[in-house]
Design a protein around this motif. Structure first.
Motif, PDB file in Angstrom:
ATOM      1  N   ALA A 141      -7.676  -4.161 -12.355  1.00 62.26           N
ATOM      2  CA  ALA A 141      -7.301  -2.920 -13.034  1.00 62.26           C
ATOM      3  C   ALA A 141      -8.300  -2.540 -14.125  1.00 62.26           C
ATOM      4  O   ALA A 141      -8.738  -1.379 -14.205  1.00 62.26           O
ATOM      5  CB  ALA A 141      -5.896  -3.054 -13.618  1.00 62.26           C
ATOM      6  N   ASP A 142      -8.671  -3.491 -14.957  1.00 58.81           N
ATOM      7  CA  ASP A 142      -9.553  -3.174 -16.083  1.00 58.81           C
ATOM      8  C   ASP A 142     -10.952  -2.797 -15.615  1.00 58.81           C
ATOM      9  O   ASP A 142     -11.544  -1.821 -16.116  1.00 58.81           O
ATOM     10  CB  ASP A 142      -9.632  -4.353 -17.048  1.00 58.81           C
ATOM     11  N   THR A 143     -11.498  -3.555 -14.676  1.00 58.77           N
ATOM     12  CA  THR A 143     -12.877  -3.296 -14.260  1.00 58.77           C
ATOM     13  C   THR A 143     -13.001  -1.986 -13.478  1.00 58.77           C
ATOM     14  O   THR A 143     -13.938  -1.219 -13.693  1.00 58.77           O
ATOM     15  CB  THR A 143     -13.408  -4.467 -13.412  1.00 58.77           C
ATOM     16  N   VAL A 144     -12.064  -1.710 -12.590  1.00 62.37           N
ATOM     17  CA  VAL A 144     -12.139  -0.450 -11.840  1.00 62.37           C
ATOM     18  C   VAL A 144     -11.828   0.736 -12.752  1.00 62.37           C
ATOM     19  O   VAL A 144     -12.423   1.809 -12.612  1.00 62.37           O
ATOM     20  CB  VAL A 144     -11.201  -0.479 -10.617  1.00 62.37           C
ATOM     21  N   GLU A 179      -6.315   2.106  -4.160  1.00 64.43           N
ATOM     22  CA  GLU A 179      -5.759   0.766  -4.278  1.00 64.43           C
ATOM     23  C   GLU A 179      -6.755  -0.165  -4.950  1.00 64.43           C
ATOM     24  O   GLU A 179      -7.975  -0.028  -4.794  1.00 64.43           O
ATOM     25  CB  GLU A 179      -5.358   0.215  -2.906  1.00 64.43           C
ATOM     26  N   ILE A 180      -6.198  -1.147  -5.681  1.00 66.80           N
ATOM     27  CA  ILE A 180      -7.025  -2.145  -6.356  1.00 66.80           C
ATOM     28  C   ILE A 180      -6.438  -3.536  -6.112  1.00 66.80           C
ATOM     29  O   ILE A 180      -5.266  -3.678  -5.776  1.00 66.80           O
ATOM     30  CB  ILE A 180      -7.114  -1.895  -7.879  1.00 66.80           C
ATOM     31  N   GLY A 181      -7.264  -4.547  -6.323  1.00 70.40           N
ATOM     32  CA  GLY A 181      -6.766  -5.910  -6.316  1.00 70.40           C
ATOM     33  C   GLY A 181      -5.979  -6.189  -7.575  1.00 70.40           C
ATOM     34  O   GLY A 181      -6.129  -5.508  -8.600  1.00 70.40           O
ATOM     35  N   SER A 182      -5.143  -7.208  -7.559  1.00 71.19           N
ATOM     36  CA  SER A 182      -4.228  -7.470  -8.673  1.00 71.19           C
ATOM     37  C   SER A 182      -4.938  -7.829  -9.971  1.00 71.19           C
ATOM     38  O   SER A 182      -4.352  -7.712 -11.055  1.00 71.19           O
ATOM     39  CB  SER A 182      -3.258  -8.587  -8.293  1.00 71.19           C
ATOM     40  N   ARG A 183      -6.195  -8.254  -9.893  1.00 66.89           N
ATOM     41  CA  ARG A 183      -6.940  -8.617 -11.105  1.00 66.89           C
ATOM     42  C   ARG A 183      -8.054  -7.620 -11.422  1.00 66.89           C
ATOM     43  O   ARG A 183      -8.926  -7.916 -12.243  1.00 66.89           O
ATOM     44  CB  ARG A 183      -7.535 -10.021 -10.940  1.00 66.89           C
ATOM     45  N   THR A 185       0.825  -1.214   0.000  1.00 71.59           N
ATOM     46  CA  THR A 185       0.000   0.000   0.000  1.00 71.59           C
ATOM     47  C   THR A 185       0.858   1.261   0.000  1.00 71.59           C
ATOM     48  O   THR A 185       0.374   2.339  -0.361  1.00 71.59           O
ATOM     49  CB  THR A 185      -0.961  -0.032   1.201  1.00 71.59           C
ATOM     50  N   GLU A 186       2.129   1.138   0.348  1.00 70.76           N
ATOM     51  CA  GLU A 186       3.031   2.290   0.262  1.00 70.76           C
ATOM     52  C   GLU A 186       3.153   2.798  -1.171  1.00 70.76           C
ATOM     53  O   GLU A 186       3.562   3.933  -1.408  1.00 70.76           O
ATOM     54  CB  GLU A 186       4.405   1.924   0.822  1.00 70.76           C
ATOM     55  N   THR A 187       2.782   1.959  -2.138  1.00 69.22           N
ATOM     56  CA  THR A 187       2.764   2.363  -3.547  1.00 69.22           C
ATOM     57  C   THR A 187       1.928   3.618  -3.740  1.00 69.22           C
ATOM     58  O   THR A 187       2.258   4.484  -4.567  1.00 69.22           O
ATOM     59  CB  THR A 187       2.202   1.225  -4.417  1.00 69.22           C
ATOM     60  N   LEU A 188       0.832   3.755  -2.981  1.00 69.88           N
ATOM     61  CA  LEU A 188      -0.031   4.928  -3.130  1.00 69.88           C
ATOM     62  C   LEU A 188       0.693   6.204  -2.715  1.00 69.88           C
ATOM     63  O   LEU A 188       0.548   7.241  -3.368  1.00 69.88           O
ATOM     64  CB  LEU A 188      -1.312   4.757  -2.302  1.00 69.88           C
ATOM     65  N   HIS A 195       2.062   0.244 -10.455  1.00 69.61           N
ATOM     66  CA  HIS A 195       2.450  -1.095 -10.015  1.00 69.61           C
ATOM     67  C   HIS A 195       3.240  -1.012  -8.711  1.00 69.61           C
ATOM     68  O   HIS A 195       3.909  -0.016  -8.435  1.00 69.61           O
ATOM     69  CB  HIS A 195       3.303  -1.784 -11.078  1.00 69.61           C
ATOM     70  N   ASP A 196       3.195  -2.088  -7.917  1.00 69.41           N
ATOM     71  CA  ASP A 196       3.981  -2.133  -6.690  1.00 69.41           C
ATOM     72  C   ASP A 196       5.382  -2.648  -7.001  1.00 69.41           C
ATOM     73  O   ASP A 196       5.750  -2.870  -8.164  1.00 69.41           O
ATOM     74  CB  ASP A 196       3.280  -2.966  -5.612  1.00 69.41           C
ATOM     75  N   LEU A 197       6.198  -2.845  -5.959  1.00 70.28           N
ATOM     76  CA  LEU A 197       7.588  -3.235  -6.168  1.00 70.28           C
ATOM     77  C   LEU A 197       7.721  -4.626  -6.785  1.00 70.28           C
ATOM     78  O   LEU A 197       8.753  -4.951  -7.386  1.00 70.28           O
ATOM     79  CB  LEU A 197       8.352  -3.171  -4.841  1.00 70.28           C
ATOM     80  N   ALA A 198       6.699  -5.446  -6.639  1.00 70.68           N
ATOM     81  CA  ALA A 198       6.700  -6.768  -7.264  1.00 70.68           C
ATOM     82  C   ALA A 198       6.127  -6.727  -8.680  1.00 70.68           C
ATOM     83  O   ALA A 198       5.907  -7.776  -9.295  1.00 70.68           O
ATOM     84  CB  ALA A 198       5.920  -7.761  -6.412  1.00 70.68           C
ATOM     85  N   ASN A 199       5.866  -5.509  -9.166  1.00 70.20           N
ATOM     86  CA  ASN A 199       5.311  -5.265 -10.501  1.00 70.20           C
ATOM     87  C   ASN A 199       3.883  -5.776 -10.662  1.00 70.20           C
ATOM     88  O   ASN A 199       3.426  -6.054 -11.777  1.00 70.20           O
ATOM     89  CB  ASN A 199       6.199  -5.871 -11.597  1.00 70.20           C
ATOM     90  N   ASN A 200       3.166  -5.885  -9.556  1.00 78.09           N
ATOM     91  CA  ASN A 200       1.749  -6.214  -9.620  1.00 78.09           C
ATOM     92  C   ASN A 200       0.925  -4.942  -9.725  1.00 78.09           C
ATOM     93  O   ASN A 200       1.276  -3.926  -9.122  1.00 78.09           O
ATOM     94  CB  ASN A 200       1.315  -6.964  -8.358  1.00 78.09           C
ATOM     95  N   PRO A 201      -0.175  -4.944 -10.490  1.00 80.99           N
ATOM     96  CA  PRO A 201      -1.065  -3.782 -10.490  1.00 80.99           C
ATOM     97  C   PRO A 201      -1.535  -3.500  -9.069  1.00 80.99           C
ATOM     98  O   PRO A 201      -2.037  -4.400  -8.396  1.00 80.99           O
ATOM     99  CB  PRO A 201      -2.228  -4.233 -11.381  1.00 80.99           C
TER     100      PRO A 201
END
Length: 280
Positions: free
Chosen positions: A246-249, A240-244, A93-96, A264-270
């Protein structure tokens, strides 16, 4: 038995319970010794183990999250009180906060809103970066709100962070709130029957902070359409969004008249969407 020997045994015992058994054992031991983890590793390896360590380890063996056991969690370099009433702040969540810093550059947001503030982590982390800014954290859970207020006071930000009741499912919830230069939110977004949710999260963290209907989108559908009315000129939303998701939100946001930029976060996940009002 020494601290060092006990840590090795505890880490082995936690291997089937935790994805980070050694770290969990070290955090619990540091708490039992009343010191920090680094200090414990540097100076206490040969010490006798405090009696309080065993019950702490038993709680972790039963699945309770470490942050709940020791009562605090670090987020963006700050220590936050944690209780079973709040979602435990996650490093992802620090990504935000990173995205907000990048978006504002040399500027600073004058007013910040945190929707569903929980521990207050997002708002208070942002205020720690921008010492001239002020903000509001809204929270519908009275127990969580009390934790956020305590964290604001403990971190010396109670005069700049107004933690107050707020529920985006209630009519008129935006009245007299805006405008804001920055809106942050980590809303509930877990599917009710999500098979990937960690058992300790499902068992110990507040369901009202996790679950958002069968598809995990209920809170986005209610919250996102309110953002244009809350934004100041040139303001941004980072949610913040769940990893799957991105498109719907993103589709929900665009239908509301917002532009979308994926982070994306540090693990390159949306991990988050940065939204702007294209109608300005």
């Amino acid at each position: 038995m020494s601290v060092a020997d006990t840590l090795r045994n505890a880490a082995r015992a936690l291997e089937g319970v935790s994805p980070s058994p050694r770290l969990d054992a070290e955090l619990l031991m540091a708490d039992a010794l009343g010191t920090g983890r680094s200090e414990m590793l540097l100076r206490h390896g040969r010490d006798d183990v405090p009696e309080v360590f065993a019950p702490l380890l038993e709680k972790r063996m039963a699945g309770q999250p470490v942050a709940q056991i020791i009562g605090h969690q670090e987020f963006y370099g700050l220590s936050f009180k944690v209780t079973p009433a709040v979602l435990i702040p996650r490093p992802d969540t620090e990504t935000l906060i990173d995205a907000a810093q990048q978006a504002f550059g040399d500027r600073a947001p004058t007013r910040i809103l945190d929707c569903g503030t929980g521990t207050g982590a997002l708002l208070l982390a942002a205020l720690s970066i921008w010492p001239e800014s002020t903000g509001i954290g809204i929270e519908r859970s009275p127990a969580a709100l009390a934790v956020a207020q305590e964290n604001a006071a403990e971190l010396g930000m109670a005069d700049r962070a107004a933690m107050q009741p707020g529920d985006w499912t209630a009519p008129g919830w935006t009245d007299d709130l805006g405008p804001f230069d920055l809106i942050l939110s980590n809303p509930p977004y877990v599917e009710t029957d999500d098979p990937d949710l960690a058992p300790d999260v499902r068992a110990y963290e507040p369901p009202e902070a996790l679950f958002a209907g069968a598809d995990g989108l209920d809170d986005y559908r209610q919250l996102v359409p309110a953002f244009p009315d809350l934004l100041a000129k040139d303001g941004i939303v980072i949610i913040e969004i769940g990893s799957r998701q991105a498109d719907t939100v993103s589709a929900i946001a665009r239908a509301t008249g917002l532009s979308v930029e994926l982070k994306h976060d540090l693990a390159n996940n949306p991990r988050a969407l940065l939204l702007r009002d294209i109608a300005e």
